[in-house]
Motif scaffolding. Sequence first.
Motif, PDB file in Angstrom:
ATOM      1  N   ALA A 163     -16.696  -6.456 -17.205  1.00 35.16           N
ATOM      2  CA  ALA A 163     -15.643  -6.098 -18.159  1.00 35.16           C
ATOM      3  C   ALA A 163     -14.421  -6.998 -17.970  1.00 35.16           C
ATOM      4  O   ALA A 163     -13.796  -7.430 -18.954  1.00 35.16           O
ATOM      5  N   THR A 164     -14.085  -7.300 -16.720  1.00 34.88           N
ATOM      6  CA  THR A 164     -12.961  -8.204 -16.460  1.00 34.88           C
ATOM      7  C   THR A 164     -13.259  -9.603 -16.984  1.00 34.88           C
ATOM      8  O   THR A 164     -12.388 -10.264 -17.566  1.00 34.88           O
ATOM      9  N   VAL A 165     -14.494 -10.062 -16.792  1.00 34.76           N
ATOM     10  CA  VAL A 165     -14.890 -11.381 -17.308  1.00 34.76           C
ATOM     11  C   VAL A 165     -14.788 -11.413 -18.825  1.00 34.76           C
ATOM     12  O   VAL A 165     -14.324 -12.409 -19.406  1.00 34.76           O
ATOM     13  N   TYR A 166     -15.192 -10.348 -19.474  1.00 34.10           N
ATOM     14  CA  TYR A 166     -15.070 -10.288 -20.926  1.00 34.10           C
ATOM     15  C   TYR A 166     -13.602 -10.366 -21.354  1.00 34.10           C
ATOM     16  O   TYR A 166     -13.271 -10.950 -22.388  1.00 34.10           O
ATOM     17  N   ASN A 253     -14.213  -8.324 -29.426  1.00 34.89           N
ATOM     18  CA  ASN A 253     -13.990  -7.055 -28.736  1.00 34.89           C
ATOM     19  C   ASN A 253     -15.111  -6.063 -29.007  1.00 34.89           C
ATOM     20  O   ASN A 253     -15.536  -5.340 -28.100  1.00 34.89           O
ATOM     21  N   VAL A 254     -15.599  -6.022 -30.233  1.00 34.42           N
ATOM     22  CA  VAL A 254     -16.697  -5.110 -30.553  1.00 34.42           C
ATOM     23  C   VAL A 254     -17.951  -5.489 -29.776  1.00 34.42           C
ATOM     24  O   VAL A 254     -18.632  -4.634 -29.186  1.00 34.42           O
ATOM     25  N   VAL A 255     -18.268  -6.795 -29.754  1.00 26.30           N
ATOM     26  CA  VAL A 255     -19.471  -7.249 -29.050  1.00 26.30           C
ATOM     27  C   VAL A 255     -19.354  -6.972 -27.557  1.00 26.30           C
ATOM     28  O   VAL A 255     -20.298  -6.470 -26.927  1.00 26.30           O
ATOM     29  N   PHE A 256     -18.202  -7.286 -26.979  1.00 26.36           N
ATOM     30  CA  PHE A 256     -18.026  -7.099 -25.534  1.00 26.36           C
ATOM     31  C   PHE A 256     -18.114  -5.633 -25.122  1.00 26.36           C
ATOM     32  O   PHE A 256     -18.474  -5.335 -23.981  1.00 26.36           O
ATOM     33  N   CYS A 257     -17.784  -4.737 -26.042  1.00 28.19           N
ATOM     34  CA  CYS A 257     -17.850  -3.315 -25.720  1.00 28.19           C
ATOM     35  C   CYS A 257     -19.240  -2.723 -25.936  1.00 28.19           C
ATOM     36  O   CYS A 257     -19.464  -1.553 -25.594  1.00 28.19           O
ATOM     37  N   CYS A 258     -20.156  -3.507 -26.480  1.00 35.84           N
ATOM     38  CA  CYS A 258     -21.459  -2.938 -26.867  1.00 35.84           C
ATOM     39  C   CYS A 258     -22.650  -3.538 -26.130  1.00 35.84           C
ATOM     40  O   CYS A 258     -23.772  -3.043 -26.300  1.00 35.84           O
ATOM     41  N   VAL A 259     -22.459  -4.575 -25.325  1.00 36.30           N
ATOM     42  CA  VAL A 259     -23.620  -5.272 -24.751  1.00 36.30           C
ATOM     43  C   VAL A 259     -23.622  -5.181 -23.226  1.00 36.30           C
ATOM     44  O   VAL A 259     -22.598  -4.874 -22.596  1.00 36.30           O
ATOM     45  N   ASN A 260     -24.830  -5.436 -22.668  1.00 39.58           N
ATOM     46  CA  ASN A 260     -25.035  -5.633 -21.216  1.00 39.58           C
ATOM     47  C   ASN A 260     -24.618  -4.435 -20.366  1.00 39.58           C
ATOM     48  O   ASN A 260     -23.890  -4.569 -19.381  1.00 39.58           O
ATOM     49  N   TYR A 261     -25.123  -3.268 -20.732  1.00 37.62           N
ATOM     50  CA  TYR A 261     -24.951  -2.096 -19.872  1.00 37.62           C
ATOM     51  C   TYR A 261     -26.233  -1.911 -19.059  1.00 37.62           C
ATOM     52  O   TYR A 261     -27.340  -2.060 -19.576  1.00 37.62           O
ATOM     53  N   GLU A 262     -26.084  -1.574 -17.782  1.00 37.72           N
ATOM     54  CA  GLU A 262     -27.228  -1.338 -16.902  1.00 37.72           C
ATOM     55  C   GLU A 262     -27.044   0.001 -16.191  1.00 37.72           C
ATOM     56  O   GLU A 262     -25.956   0.302 -15.687  1.00 37.72           O
ATOM     57  N   GLN A 276     -23.340   8.543 -16.090  1.00 36.53           N
ATOM     58  CA  GLN A 276     -23.201   7.144 -15.687  1.00 36.53           C
ATOM     59  C   GLN A 276     -22.956   6.247 -16.897  1.00 36.53           C
ATOM     60  O   GLN A 276     -22.130   5.328 -16.851  1.00 36.53           O
ATOM     61  N   MET A 277     -23.655   6.505 -18.008  1.00 40.41           N
ATOM     62  CA  MET A 277     -23.472   5.709 -19.219  1.00 40.41           C
ATOM     63  C   MET A 277     -22.087   5.928 -19.812  1.00 40.41           C
ATOM     64  O   MET A 277     -21.413   4.977 -20.244  1.00 40.41           O
ATOM     65  N   LEU A 278     -21.630   7.167 -19.830  1.00 40.16           N
ATOM     66  CA  LEU A 278     -20.300   7.462 -20.359  1.00 40.16           C
ATOM     67  C   LEU A 278     -19.218   6.773 -19.547  1.00 40.16           C
ATOM     68  O   LEU A 278     -18.261   6.215 -20.108  1.00 40.16           O
ATOM     69  N   VAL A 279     -19.356   6.790 -18.223  1.00 39.99           N
ATOM     70  CA  VAL A 279     -18.373   6.126 -17.371  1.00 39.99           C
ATOM     71  C   VAL A 279     -18.414   4.618 -17.575  1.00 39.99           C
ATOM     72  O   VAL A 279     -17.378   3.946 -17.570  1.00 39.99           O
ATOM     73  N   SER A 280     -19.607   4.063 -17.773  1.00 41.24           N
ATOM     74  CA  SER A 280     -19.722   2.621 -17.993  1.00 41.24           C
ATOM     75  C   SER A 280     -18.977   2.192 -19.252  1.00 41.24           C
ATOM     76  O   SER A 280     -18.251   1.192 -19.257  1.00 41.24           O
ATOM     77  N   ILE A 281     -19.143   2.966 -20.319  1.00 37.00           N
ATOM     78  CA  ILE A 281     -18.442   2.639 -21.561  1.00 37.00           C
ATOM     79  C   ILE A 281     -16.933   2.836 -21.390  1.00 37.00           C
ATOM     80  O   ILE A 281     -16.128   2.017 -21.856  1.00 37.00           O
ATOM     81  N   ALA A 282     -16.552   3.922 -20.716  1.00 40.11           N
ATOM     82  CA  ALA A 282     -15.126   4.182 -20.490  1.00 40.11           C
ATOM     83  C   ALA A 282     -14.497   3.068 -19.655  1.00 40.11           C
ATOM     84  O   ALA A 282     -13.390   2.600 -19.958  1.00 40.11           O
TER      85      ALA A 282
END
Length: 776
Positions: A163-166, A253-262, A276-282
């Motif tokens: 997220a920081t890199v984005y 911003n939209v793309v960075f918030c929607c891709v590469n979740y693990e 875990q998914m909710l925290v990742s998006i948050a």
Amino acid sequence: MNLYNWIGLLVSCLLFGNSAQARGIFSKVGASCLYVAANFTSFPFNCDMPDLAFKCRCQDPAFLGTVTNCVETHASDPQELSAAFSQLLETCKAQGGKSWALVDLVKMNENATNYMINYETLPTPKFKATPRFLLFNPVVVPGELYNISYNSVSKLMDQRNLATVYGFYVYAYWGAIMLIAIIVNIAQWTSPYYNNKIAKTKFALWCKSKIICPQIIKPSNFNRNCKNNVLHSIYTMPVRMHALVIIGYLILNVVFCCVNYEIAYPNTVFTCRRGQMLVSIADRTGIIGTVQLPIVFLFSLRNNLFSNITGMSYRTFQMFHKWTSRVVFVLLVLHCAFYLLFVNVRGDYIERWGLLKWRCANTAFGAISITMLVSFFRRSFYELFKATHNVLLIVFAVGSWYHCLTLGWTEYLGAAYAVWGVDYLVRWAKMISSGGILKGQCKVIFDTKTFKPHSIKIVVNHSGWWKPYPGCYCWIRILKYDMFWEAHPFTVISATSANNYNQLVFIIRVKDGLTKRLANHVSKFPGGECNLNLIVEGPYGNNIPFKQYDKSVLVAGGVGLAVIYSIAMDLAQIYRAQELRGKRLANDASHKHISLVWFIPNFESLMAFKNEIESLKSFKDIMEIQIFITRTLEDDVLQSIISDANLINPLGSSSDEVNIEEKEDVGDLEEGTTGDKDSKDVELGSNQIFKEQRLEEVEFLKWLIANNGEQISISFEDKPFLQDELSEFLLNTTERLPTALIACGPTMLNADVRLSVVKCLEQGLCVDYYEEELLW
């Protein structure tokens, strides 16, 4: 642990650990051992559960011994060992409220080695099993469970680092935009003739006519009779070039918030997949929004370095500031929303964070929410907006700082607030460099029909440490008890109209708010003149690279002539200097030319610039001026002079009813007057201010009529349809030479000029459009 490791640990702690700031998870080994000790077994240590903030377990020797033994086992070198111990110390201090020294952990670890029990000896080593008894002994963490915990922590840190890199990619995007603007700006100043060759190409003309110059929606598609607020909204939309930049920013911003979740499972940090998914998006939305805060603050500055080196105006950066702040606001809303959803799933994050962190988060979010809400009232209640904006930003700054203090990313908050603070320091420096508290000579120009203030002329002698340049403006603060908190930008008339180079001249149109209160105050003094203490903050604004153009067409509306006049005089002096130096050939005299077009509603607006108009006569071989007065003159004497000169037919002269109606309107405006002409003359004669102004207006009108057509053309008809007539004028007079067109006036006038430029570009004429309009 051998002696070498302990010596390395102590040295590393001195070098790194003691100076480390709280940043959430900064050691994978330390966090892995901490979370595996907290979640790997269903048997709690000697603490009431849940103990999510480690308030109890950070005081339990068995728990601390388990963590320190795990760290000692899995740390690969002294530096990693130091970071892991620092992680434990910071967690206990920030969340558990317990401060330990390094030597305390060392003693606990040495003592724990005597009481360690194996994990395999525990009866039911399963996740989420029902607790049966308490643990009073430290436990040896098996490698398999440590690896699970290490993978959980690694995925969490990787997601936050990503997220920081984005956020850095967003910086790179704006950096690329600024770099392109810098290159174009440098090319305009250093290589004007080569730049002209490129500008004449079909591709360049197509880019200007289709992408760079037009607005995203053409105002000509709308009926001019629709509501002004609708038209204003259409006209203030970004041009297509700016719209493309903003759209690209939004897409990023939209793309960075929607891709590469693990998702890592099993997981010792978040045992629930959904949580875990909710925290990742948050985390993703919150981090990207926080990292962008320096950009938001940078774009809002008055003293913006990028404005000077890119040539982009203050208005452009204000537009970028609005859109970046909107995006950051939406990201922070999503950050809050997804964390609340996570709390709903787990129901325990309030305990994990503690009430202080939640209160700071609520304070920061509430402040930025109200700030965005107040922005809707910006146009109608600007001073209220500005005051609340600054107060709420301070609240947001404090709340967000304490919210992020133990989580990390405070360096971005610090950078944003530092940029904000430096801007205010530069503002104060400009006030001091201008001379601090100055004396301003204020004079009111009255409307001869309504007897109300029409314009204010302010003359200030400043320190002389800086010299005004064409198009520059200053923020003025009147030091009067009911005005001192307000500061507004006003354009400086060129120094050629001043008596000395230390003199600043401002001509201000009286409207509502500060200008109206100031005019009413000055009107109370004899002659409508007085001296007031004020502070000047400036200069601001950018120069325009005119060297590359052979023709310049300047269009002004109302007091927009303040900007246009200073630019016109500067250009005229440059051309005159070139003549004196022999740099212009005799047969080239027609190629350097200035056309000034000025639209004003009434004759009082013309009187405000009387001295400036008269001074233009000395450049009649270089400059021509066309003045359009778009409303009927209300003064009978002035109207009769125009009728005698046969410039236009007197409007409404054939109807006695209309004349009477107008006179009755005058009577209603001023107490003690009647509707007849004798009463009006008596009123004017009794007031020396109006009498002197009337005589001055008559003489100036006669002078304009006497010189009409030679250099100055004056028209008392309705304003022409600018979109068509201006484009025809450019096509007929510029001889296909590179032309600069500058507009400064009301929003609708600027939009009409922009449309006429687009028409010229579509027909192959090389025209560059510059818009001088403050958006504050």
